[in-house]
Motif scaffolding. Sequence first.
Motif, short mmCIF file in Angstrom:
data_model
loop_
_atom_site.label_atom_id
_atom_site.label_comp_id
_atom_site.label_asym_id
_atom_site.label_seq_id
_atom_site.Cartn_x
_atom_site.Cartn_y
_atom_site.Cartn_z
N GLU A 241 21.22 2.34 -6.71
CA GLU A 241 20.40 2.79 -7.83
C GLU A 241 20.74 4.24 -8.15
O GLU A 241 21.00 5.04 -7.27
CB GLU A 241 18.91 2.71 -7.46
CG GLU A 241 18.45 1.29 -7.14
CD GLU A 241 18.23 0.46 -8.38
OE1 GLU A 241 18.00 1.04 -9.44
OE2 GLU A 241 18.32 -0.76 -8.29
N TRP A 303 6.21 -2.82 -10.65
CA TRP A 303 6.44 -3.08 -9.23
C TRP A 303 5.18 -3.28 -8.41
O TRP A 303 5.22 -3.75 -7.28
CB TRP A 303 7.27 -1.93 -8.63
CG TRP A 303 8.58 -1.71 -9.32
CD1 TRP A 303 9.09 -0.53 -9.77
CD2 TRP A 303 9.57 -2.69 -9.64
NE1 TRP A 303 10.31 -0.71 -10.35
CE2 TRP A 303 10.64 -2.03 -10.30
CE3 TRP A 303 9.67 -4.07 -9.45
CZ2 TRP A 303 11.78 -2.69 -10.75
CZ3 TRP A 303 10.80 -4.73 -9.92
CH2 TRP A 303 11.83 -4.04 -10.55
N ARG A 330 16.77 -2.99 -6.82
CA ARG A 330 16.12 -3.70 -7.94
C ARG A 330 16.07 -5.20 -7.67
O ARG A 330 15.08 -5.86 -8.01
CB ARG A 330 16.89 -3.42 -9.23
CG ARG A 330 16.18 -3.99 -10.46
CD ARG A 330 16.84 -3.54 -11.74
NE ARG A 330 16.10 -3.99 -12.90
CZ ARG A 330 15.04 -3.36 -13.40
NH1 ARG A 330 14.61 -2.25 -12.85
NH2 ARG A 330 14.40 -3.84 -14.45
#
Length: 365
Positions: A241, A303, A330
């Motif tokens: 990420e 999330w 992710r």
Amino acid sequence: MFSENMTPSETNSKESNSHHQISILVHAKSFGNELLNRLSAAFLVHSEDTLDNLDTYLKEQSLFSLPDVIILEVDPQLSCFNYVNKLKENALLKGLVIILLSDKKDPNVRSLAMKSKVNDLYVSPLPIDDLCERIIFLVKFKLIKPQLSDLSSIDLRYRMPFFKRCFDVVACGSVLLVISPFLLIVAAIVALESKGPVVFKSKRVGTGYKVFDFYKFRSMRQGASDELSKLSALNQYDKSEAGSTTFVKLKNDPRITRFGKFIRKFSIDELPQLFNVLKGDMSLVGNRPLPLYEAEMLTSNEWTMRFLGPAGLTGLWQVSRRGKADMSERERKKLDNFYAQNHSFWLDLKIILKTFPALVQKEKV
């Protein structure tokens, strides 16, 4: 109100620049004009070249003209952290959103940022689009935060189905009865190999953000938790990420003992969590309970869904991608969210059946 003499293009430009009505004070000269230009296209931006000038600018503002966000670059002397602490001490300024920008990944900078409780830390090369989205979210969250107490009457707790709970108790009780001699042998070896408690307890966050003591056979040397910040370069998720990462999983972790490597490879270290299931802290199948430092970073609506489903000993991400080095942060979050929204008894059975071949890790993580 816009002037009647403005052309349509000028009006659209003005609306674009002030669309979010978010004002930002920036001290980040090392990041060049591109950052300022991109931010100015979406927000109301004022820039200062030095911290002294920035401080002077803030002192000249009234309560109604203070910026919503302050973006500071991390200087080599780390003086920005002293300034952040100074802002936090000011009753009028401590509520400002503060974002730091660093030109390189540095565990010490990350540790200081967490200690100073800044809102976010971004590392070059900057994902500017993500930064803009994050600014909007942080400002909106600050505005609605005082109203969150009004939601206290809404019950969003997960209630475990009666049949699922019965299955957990019967299954765990039976397994513990059968493997109790094996558990005693493992406990003895752990105690003989290195000093420290046989069972390691850590605080984890499960269903509905419930915090509980999470049990594992100790597989690391004593004091291993204090070394985590120094080993962030080994984090499996860091390369997956841009910017900061939430989950932490280390490759070739040097803190693990010799017997610890064995019980981790075959997931034997996880067996004490059967007692967590019996206590009702979690279920056999669900989303993995997270350490506090991970859970506190998952605050966006996208999330937090994972915490509205059951917490579990094994789950969807363990049987689908566990131990694979190419699993991104992710991907793991999406698997957790999928289970929270679609869990069922039959899905649990499929996950349990797939857990056994997934117990042996192929990667040293």
